[in-house]
Scaffold this motif. Structure first.
Motif, PDB file in Angstrom:
ATOM      1  N   GLY A 274       0.800  -1.235   0.000  1.00  0.00           N
ATOM      2  CA  GLY A 274       0.000   0.000   0.000  1.00  0.00           C
ATOM      3  C   GLY A 274       0.816   1.260   0.000  1.00  0.00           C
ATOM      4  O   GLY A 274       0.472   2.256   0.630  1.00  0.00           O
TER       5      GLY A 274
ATOM      6  N   GLY B 168     -12.009   6.194   8.203  1.00  0.00           N
ATOM      7  CA  GLY B 168     -13.023   5.157   8.003  1.00  0.00           C
ATOM      8  C   GLY B 168     -13.594   4.633   9.310  1.00  0.00           C
ATOM      9  O   GLY B 168     -14.778   4.292   9.393  1.00  0.00           O
ATOM     10  N   THR B 169     -12.757   4.568  10.342  1.00  0.00           N
ATOM     11  CA  THR B 169     -13.230   4.069  11.642  1.00  0.00           C
ATOM     12  C   THR B 169     -14.302   5.003  12.204  1.00  0.00           C
ATOM     13  O   THR B 169     -15.371   4.552  12.651  1.00  0.00           O
ATOM     14  CB  THR B 169     -12.050   3.973  12.635  1.00  0.00           C
TER      15      THR B 169
ATOM     16  N   THR C 228     -11.749  -9.435   9.302  1.00  0.00           N
ATOM     17  CA  THR C 228     -11.767  -8.025   8.922  1.00  0.00           C
ATOM     18  C   THR C 228     -10.710  -7.289   9.731  1.00  0.00           C
ATOM     19  O   THR C 228     -10.128  -7.837  10.675  1.00  0.00           O
ATOM     20  CB  THR C 228     -13.163  -7.412   9.148  1.00  0.00           C
TER      21      THR C 228
ATOM     22  N   ALA D 207     -14.360  -0.216   3.212  1.00  0.00           N
ATOM     23  CA  ALA D 207     -13.040   0.442   3.310  1.00  0.00           C
ATOM     24  C   ALA D 207     -12.107   0.027   2.175  1.00  0.00           C
ATOM     25  O   ALA D 207     -11.254   0.793   1.755  1.00  0.00           O
ATOM     26  CB  ALA D 207     -12.398   0.130   4.662  1.00  0.00           C
ATOM     27  N   HIS D 208     -12.269  -1.213   1.666  1.00  0.00           N
ATOM     28  CA  HIS D 208     -11.387  -1.702   0.592  1.00  0.00           C
ATOM     29  C   HIS D 208     -11.977  -1.472  -0.795  1.00  0.00           C
ATOM     30  O   HIS D 208     -11.357  -1.879  -1.779  1.00  0.00           O
ATOM     31  CB  HIS D 208     -11.187  -3.224   0.711  1.00  0.00           C
TER      32      HIS D 208
ATOM     33  N   HIS E  36      -7.523   6.252   3.906  1.00  0.00           N
ATOM     34  CA  HIS E  36      -6.232   6.224   4.595  1.00  0.00           C
ATOM     35  C   HIS E  36      -5.101   6.281   3.570  1.00  0.00           C
ATOM     36  O   HIS E  36      -5.283   5.939   2.401  1.00  0.00           O
ATOM     37  CB  HIS E  36      -6.146   4.926   5.416  1.00  0.00           C
TER      38      HIS E  36
ATOM     39  N   THR F 252      -2.770   4.449   2.814  1.00  0.00           N
ATOM     40  CA  THR F 252      -2.435   3.224   2.087  1.00  0.00           C
ATOM     41  C   THR F 252      -3.517   2.796   1.095  1.00  0.00           C
ATOM     42  O   THR F 252      -3.360   1.778   0.425  1.00  0.00           O
ATOM     43  CB  THR F 252      -2.208   2.071   3.091  1.00  0.00           C
ATOM     44  N   LYS F 253      -4.594   3.577   1.005  1.00  0.00           N
ATOM     45  CA  LYS F 253      -5.715   3.176   0.143  1.00  0.00           C
ATOM     46  C   LYS F 253      -5.542   3.707  -1.285  1.00  0.00           C
ATOM     47  O   LYS F 253      -4.744   4.614  -1.530  1.00  0.00           O
ATOM     48  CB  LYS F 253      -7.039   3.697   0.725  1.00  0.00           C
TER      49      LYS F 253
ATOM     50  N   ARG G  57       2.473  -8.409   4.115  1.00  0.00           N
ATOM     51  CA  ARG G  57       1.681  -8.342   5.353  1.00  0.00           C
ATOM     52  C   ARG G  57       0.734  -9.529   5.424  1.00  0.00           C
ATOM     53  O   ARG G  57       0.411 -10.142   4.406  1.00  0.00           O
ATOM     54  CB  ARG G  57       0.853  -7.050   5.374  1.00  0.00           C
TER      55      ARG G  57
HETATM   56  N1  T4K Z   1     -12.481  -1.443   7.781  1.00  0.00           N
HETATM   57  C1  T4K Z   1     -11.564  -2.156   7.100  1.00  0.00           C
HETATM   58  C2  T4K Z   1     -11.998  -3.415   6.444  1.00  0.00           C
HETATM   59  C3  T4K Z   1     -10.242  -1.697   6.986  1.00  0.00           C
HETATM   60  O1  T4K Z   1      -9.330  -2.437   6.307  1.00  0.00           O
HETATM   61  C4  T4K Z   1      -9.886  -0.497   7.608  1.00  0.00           C
HETATM   62  C5  T4K Z   1      -8.530   0.014   7.508  1.00  0.00           C
HETATM   63  C6  T4K Z   1     -10.889   0.238   8.304  1.00  0.00           C
HETATM   64  C7  T4K Z   1     -12.184  -0.291   8.369  1.00  0.00           C
HETATM   65  C8  T4K Z   1     -10.608   1.524   9.004  1.00  0.00           C
HETATM   66  O2  T4K Z   1     -10.300   2.569   8.131  1.00  0.00           O
HETATM   67  P1  T4K Z   1      -9.348   3.785   8.655  1.00  0.00           P
HETATM   68  O3  T4K Z   1      -9.878   4.216  10.006  1.00  0.00           O
HETATM   69  O4  T4K Z   1      -7.940   3.290   8.685  1.00  0.00           O
HETATM   70  O5  T4K Z   1      -9.571   4.868   7.612  1.00  0.00           O
HETATM   71  C9  T4K Z   1      -3.506  -0.281   7.364  1.00  0.00           C
HETATM   72  C10 T4K Z   1      -4.287   1.015   7.275  1.00  0.00           C
HETATM   73  O6  T4K Z   1      -3.822   1.936   8.258  1.00  0.00           O
HETATM   74  C11 T4K Z   1      -5.764   0.820   7.462  1.00  0.00           C
HETATM   75  O7  T4K Z   1      -6.397   1.992   6.965  1.00  0.00           O
HETATM   76  C12 T4K Z   1      -6.256  -0.379   6.656  1.00  0.00           C
HETATM   77  N2  T4K Z   1      -7.648  -0.660   6.897  1.00  0.00           N
HETATM   78  C13 T4K Z   1      -5.455  -1.601   6.973  1.00  0.00           C
HETATM   79  C14 T4K Z   1      -5.897  -2.790   6.138  1.00  0.00           C
HETATM   80  O8  T4K Z   1      -4.090  -1.339   6.674  1.00  0.00           O
HETATM   81  P2  T4K Z   1      -1.872  -1.051   9.269  1.00  0.00           P
HETATM   82  O9  T4K Z   1      -1.974  -1.011  10.743  1.00  0.00           O
HETATM   83  O10 T4K Z   1      -1.476  -2.311   8.628  1.00  0.00           O
HETATM   84  O11 T4K Z   1      -1.009   0.202   8.717  1.00  0.00           O
HETATM   85  P3  T4K Z   1       0.556   0.394   8.639  1.00  0.00           P
HETATM   86  O12 T4K Z   1       0.869   1.700   9.257  1.00  0.00           O
HETATM   87  O13 T4K Z   1       1.257  -0.807   9.167  1.00  0.00           O
HETATM   88  O14 T4K Z   1       0.809   0.544   7.074  1.00  0.00           O
HETATM   89  C15 T4K Z   1       0.766  -0.531   6.148  1.00  0.00           C
HETATM   90  C16 T4K Z   1       1.977  -0.412   5.232  1.00  0.00           C
HETATM   91  O15 T4K Z   1       1.948   0.815   4.524  1.00  0.00           O
HETATM   92  C17 T4K Z   1       3.289  -0.448   6.014  1.00  0.00           C
HETATM   93  O16 T4K Z   1       4.107  -1.424   5.416  1.00  0.00           O
HETATM   94  C18 T4K Z   1       3.886   0.945   5.840  1.00  0.00           C
HETATM   95  C19 T4K Z   1       3.175   1.530   4.627  1.00  0.00           C
HETATM   96  N3  T4K Z   1       2.889   2.966   4.817  1.00  0.00           N
HETATM   97  C20 T4K Z   1       1.990   3.355   5.760  1.00  0.00           C
HETATM   98  C21 T4K Z   1       1.722   4.685   5.930  1.00  0.00           C
HETATM   99  C22 T4K Z   1       0.726   5.140   6.988  1.00  0.00           C
HETATM  100  C23 T4K Z   1       3.549   3.882   4.044  1.00  0.00           C
HETATM  101  O17 T4K Z   1       4.375   3.501   3.213  1.00  0.00           O
HETATM  102  N4  T4K Z   1       3.260   5.212   4.196  1.00  0.00           N
HETATM  103  C24 T4K Z   1       2.368   5.661   5.106  1.00  0.00           C
HETATM  104  O18 T4K Z   1       2.115   6.888   5.190  1.00  0.00           O
HETATM  105  O19 T4K Z   1      -3.321  -0.608   8.709  1.00  0.00           O
END
Ligand code: T4K
Length: 374
Positions: free
Chosen positions: A14, A66-67, A89, A163-164, A187, A189-190, A317
């Motif tokens: 992402g 999204g949360t 999820t 969200a996806h 977010h 990563t979207k 991941r």
């Molecule tokens: N419902 C579902 C089904 C969801 O999948 C999600 C979120 C939500 C609800 C809630 O939506 P939000 O409240 O987040 O809008 C990531 C995302 O943060 C999350 O939005 C997403 N789903 C989920 C599937 O993936 P983490 O905890 O795995 O994020 P993180 O920080 O480990 O990042 C993933 C990868 O992206 C890492 O390898 C690093 C990279 N990254 C991350 C960020 C923030 C970057 O390269 N740059 C960046 O700025 O959740």
């Protein structure tokens, strides 16, 4: 085993789908010139309108993420008691129910689609059930017509966590207009990024008015009294990113599709490694490149492959692991078996994709995976 990273810098899942920085600077100059950074500025209004048009619905109500979109929606729908939800999820889906004072009732998912279906949900209904919360995993539709049938027959509300699923379709209909309402995440990563951001889509005018009130402490034209309020407003900076992202969305999707297809070609014919498919004729956003590992055929487990790749700076991941039902406080209260969910949590792996991943990276990652299994 050579422990030296194969890539100098880590390759992420992402990372990222972003507009051109020059366009972003132009948009930001406007924000600075207006001296108006939040509280329902012109870019927030424009984002609400552009997103409603994109999702083909009467209303899109933007919020900070999204949360929070889901938390607000659950309150605005005035649900009570139990809500049927998958455990397969992201934890935010389930945590939002808890924030809204509701009891999540976990339902297993269909092994083929990895999502809820009508028969599974029907079996999980109790006298306390008030709603079904479906999740469109990997941008594929979560049986929206089947679940609508169950909801109607049983007098339940239906909503979706999408969200996806930005820019995805189910049977040709754009996801966003199913159930009473759906939520999206923008977010970082979207496929469509506001750094943080989200929205609720609905064709229900009264629900939209209530949500517009609920997301802000400021009175608005659609002021609706008698419900809790929150500061969940989108800032002008987030709105700018979303508007620019929409401008480039087709290109982001096309480029991710090329990465996905290159992965498929590069990993074709490997027994024990299968890609998650997208139905012909449907639109998908290719936000994730997901593979399913069968350890008995591949010779190594999903987790062994993950560790091997991580040691070489390929930060694949395992969404979703552990399953939400295996985390507290849910694990102690678990009363049903979720066999398919438990299995999926052990076998799926998401490969790096998004703008930072070049076609050469994809080829090299495929070669690395092949070398891990020989
Ligand atoms: N419902 C579902 C089904 C969801 O999948 C999600 C979120 C939500 C609800 C809630 O939506 P939000 O409240 O987040 O809008 C990531 C995302 O943060 C999350 O939005 C997403 N789903 C989920 C599937 O993936 P983490 O905890 O795995 O994020 P993180 O920080 O480990 O990042 C993933 C990868 O992206 C890492 O390898 C690093 C990279 N990254 C991350 C960020 C923030 C970057 O390269 N740059 C960046 O700025 O959740």
């Amino acid at each position: 085993m050579n422990e030296k990273p194969a890539f100098d810098a880590p390759l992420h899942v992402g990372q990222l789908n972003l507009p051109d920085q020059a366009e972003f600077r132009d948009m930001f100059e406007g924000i600075f010139a207006r001296q108006f950074y939040t509280n329902h500025g012109p870019l927030e209004h424009a984002a609400d309108q552009a997103l409603a048009e994109h999702f083909g619905v009467r209303h899109a109500i933007t919020v900070v993420n999204g949360t929070v979109a889901l938390m607000l929606l659950l309150r605005a729908m005035e649900l009570s008691g139990e809500v049927i939800v998958p455990a397969f999820t992201f934890p935010a889906t389930v945590q939002s129910l808890v924030w809204a004072g509701l009891k999540p009732v976990f339902c297993d998912v269909d092994g083929d689609t990895q999502m809820l279906n009508a028969a599974l949900v029907e079996a999980a209904i109790t006298p306390a059930t008030s709603a079904i919360l479906g999740v469109h995993i990997w941008g594929r539709g979560c049986d929206p017509h089947g679940l609508a049938g169950v909801a109607k027959k049983q007098g339940l509300q239906l909503l979706f966590d999408a969200a996806h699923a930005t820019a995805c379709t189910f049977e040709g209909q754009r996801i966003g207009g199913f159930g009473r309402a759906e939520i999206f995440s923008f977010h970082a990563t979207k496929i469509l990024s506001g750094a943080e951001g989200g929205c609720i889509t609905t064709n229900d005018d009264a629900l939209a008015a209530r949500l517009r009130t609920l997301r802000s402490f400021h009175a608005s034209d659609e002021h609706a009294s008698g419900i809790l309020r929150l500061n969940a407003k989108l800032s002008e900076a987030q709105a700018a990113m979303i508007l620019l992202g929409l401008r480039h969305l087709d290109r982001f999707i096309q480029e991710n599709r090329q990465r996905y297809e290159l992965y498929r070609q590069g990993l074709a014919g490997i027994d024990g490694l299968e890609f998650i498919d997208y139905a012909a004729g449907e639109q998908s956003n290719y936000q994730f490149a997901v593979v399913r590992i069968t350890a008995t055929k591949l010779g190594i487990s999903r987790d062994e492959l993950l560790d091997w790749l991580t040691a070489r700076n390929v930060l694949a991941r395992r969404y979703f692991h552990p399953g939400v039902h295996r985390t507290e406080p849910f694990a102690s209260a678990l009363s049903t078996e979720l066999k398919v969910t438990d299995e999926l949590c052990q076998v799926l792996l998401q490969l790096p994709t998004g703008q930072a991943i070049t076609q050469d990276h994809v080829r090299d990652i495929c070669a690395l995976i092949r070398s891990a299994i020989t």
